[in-house]
Design an enzyme around this catalytic site. Structure first.
Site, PDB file in Angstrom:
ATOM      1  N   GLN A  86      58.193  29.938  42.220  1.00  0.00           N
ATOM      2  CA  GLN A  86      56.740  29.803  42.332  1.00  0.00           C
ATOM      3  C   GLN A  86      56.405  28.784  43.422  1.00  0.00           C
ATOM      4  OE1 GLN A  86      53.986  27.501  39.756  1.00  0.00           O
ATOM      5  NE2 GLN A  86      53.223  29.506  39.099  1.00  0.00           N
ATOM      6  N   TYR A  98      45.002  24.094  41.201  1.00  0.00           N
ATOM      7  CA  TYR A  98      45.691  23.649  42.405  1.00  0.00           C
ATOM      8  C   TYR A  98      45.052  24.278  43.644  1.00  0.00           C
ATOM      9  CZ  TYR A  98      48.730  21.773  38.878  1.00  0.00           C
ATOM     10  OH  TYR A  98      49.210  21.074  37.791  1.00  0.00           O
ATOM     11  N   ARG A 127      49.958  34.267  40.680  1.00  0.00           N
ATOM     12  CA  ARG A 127      49.477  33.874  39.351  1.00  0.00           C
ATOM     13  C   ARG A 127      48.045  33.364  39.479  1.00  0.00           C
ATOM     14  NH1 ARG A 127      50.901  29.388  34.760  1.00  0.00           N
ATOM     15  NH2 ARG A 127      51.234  30.869  33.061  1.00  0.00           N
ATOM     16  N   GLY A 145      55.923  30.202  27.743  1.00  0.00           N
ATOM     17  CA  GLY A 145      56.368  28.938  28.295  1.00  0.00           C
ATOM     18  C   GLY A 145      57.143  28.093  27.308  1.00  0.00           C
TER      19      GLY A 145
END
Length: 369
Positions: free
Chosen positions: A102, A183, A230, A314
């Site tokens: 990622q 982000y 994502r 996760g």
């Protein structure tokens, strides 16, 4: 006694790969790299232990010095980074697994003390996120970022392109662009973080432009069938507010990304069911769905309903290296130790117990090429 065969455990084609099952390890920051961003010595074992899952998506990995936000997170833009990741990816492949790196640019979610160059963070606009961040000196407020110039935005697209090439050189099966969780990519989406007046700000089409350019550049560099993204529509963390146009921005973004033929889109679902249904309609490649906090008894529900092609997990994968084995056997899961999530040693990283030798994926017959 094993539970009956579930669609979760059937093969699925994602990009250029046939995955052995429809379960995905969601990206999770673990903050265990060397300070220069080279993956730590234990990372190969950590990821290899989890190679029985259909697809591993690594922790967020910065494409440049400016992309780093947190302490001791990995990079993929220097020869040392590539060498470190090559060991990890080789270990995963040796156990029959598939792994996408990622690519994560933290943008304004950064502190100078955590970066190799100790410079001010960069972002779409001069707007601080209004939160703190852990550093070697403890918790500190995140400083106000510097706005990227138009030319610097374009250079950042190039940084992503080069990092994707480095990931492939390290042996990665592909890359996932981190366009979620407040982000840099999502900062461009949100009017609360993006007040630009150039072609990257203002209209929803302009605010989606950076993400589309990054995806296009990477697809050109390494192939669309090794490129993914994502997204987390509706995220409100750390000062992100996508406004009333947010759902329409995602409809536009998904339609444009769909034209590229990417390997998959990975949605971290925030609860807007009508938007999720629209994404499912607009997107014609595999859809990975991550519902934070999904209970054990709902595993497989989105796959069964046809809403998703794969499901991502996760914390359960973090605490259960043999996650697939435990699901098949309907066995109890280890509980994750939150005190060891970030930084530290082998504890809470590579020492979670497995059920039996069946968790050794090197001898598991369901692992495909």
């Amino acid at each position: 006694m094993e539970v009956p065969m579930s669609p979760l455990f059937t093969p699925v084609r994602v990009g250029r790969y046939t995955l052995p099952n429809r379960l995905v390890m969601a990206p999770m920051t673990r903050s265990r790299t060397d300070f220069d961003g080279t993956p730590g010595a234990l990372a190969a074992e950590y990821y290899a232990q989890r190679a029985g899952i259909g697809l591993i998506v690594t922790e967020g990995t910065q494409p440049s010095d400016d992309g780093q936000g947190y302490l001791t997170t990995p990079g993929i833009y220097t020869p040392a980074h590539v060498a470190g990741w090559r060991k990890i990816i080789s270990a995963v492949h040796d156990r029959g697994g598939h792994i996408f790196i990622q690519l994560m640019h933290a943008g304004r979610m950064s502190h100078p003390d955590n970066t190799p160059h100790h410079r001010q963070g960069v972002a779409p606009s001069v707007i601080a996120p209004g939160t703190g961040m852990f550093t070697m000196a403890g918790m500190q407020d995140i400083p106000t970022p510097r706005a990227l110039t138009t030319e610097e935005v374009r250079r950042t697209v190039t940084d992503f392109r080069k990092a994707a090439r480095s990931a492939i050189e390290a042996g990665a099966d592909g890359i996932e662009i981190h366009g979620a969780n407040a982000y840099l990519v999502q900062q461009f989406f949100a009017p609360s973080a993006n007040t630009r007046t150039d072609e990257y700000g203002g209209s929803l089409e302009n605010r989606a432009r950076f993400a589309i350019e990054v995806a296009t550049a990477i697809a050109e560099e390494i192939g669309a069938d090794r490129t993914a993204i994502r997204l987390s529509p509706g995220t409100t963390m750390w000062g992100i507010d996508e406004g009333a146009e947010g759902p329409d921005l995602y409809r536009h973004l998904i339609a444009e990304l769909d034209r590229l033929g990417l390997a998959y889109v990975h949605i971290m679902h925030q609860g807007n069911e009508p938007l999720l249904a629209d994404i499912r309609t607009l997107w014609h490649q595999p859809l990975i769905l991550n519902r934070p906090g999904r209970p054990r008894d709902r595993i497989g529900a989105d796959l069964a309903s046809g809403l998703a092609d794969l499901e991502a997990y996760g914390q359960m994968v973090l605490a259960n290296p043999d996650f697939v084995v435990r699901l098949k056997a309907d066995a109890a899961m280890n509980e994750p130790d939150q005190n060891t999530y970030f930084g530290g040693t082998a504890q809470g990283y590579i020492d979670y117990p497995v059920l039996s030798a069946r968790a050794d994926t090197s001898s598991r017959p369901e692992i495909l090429n």
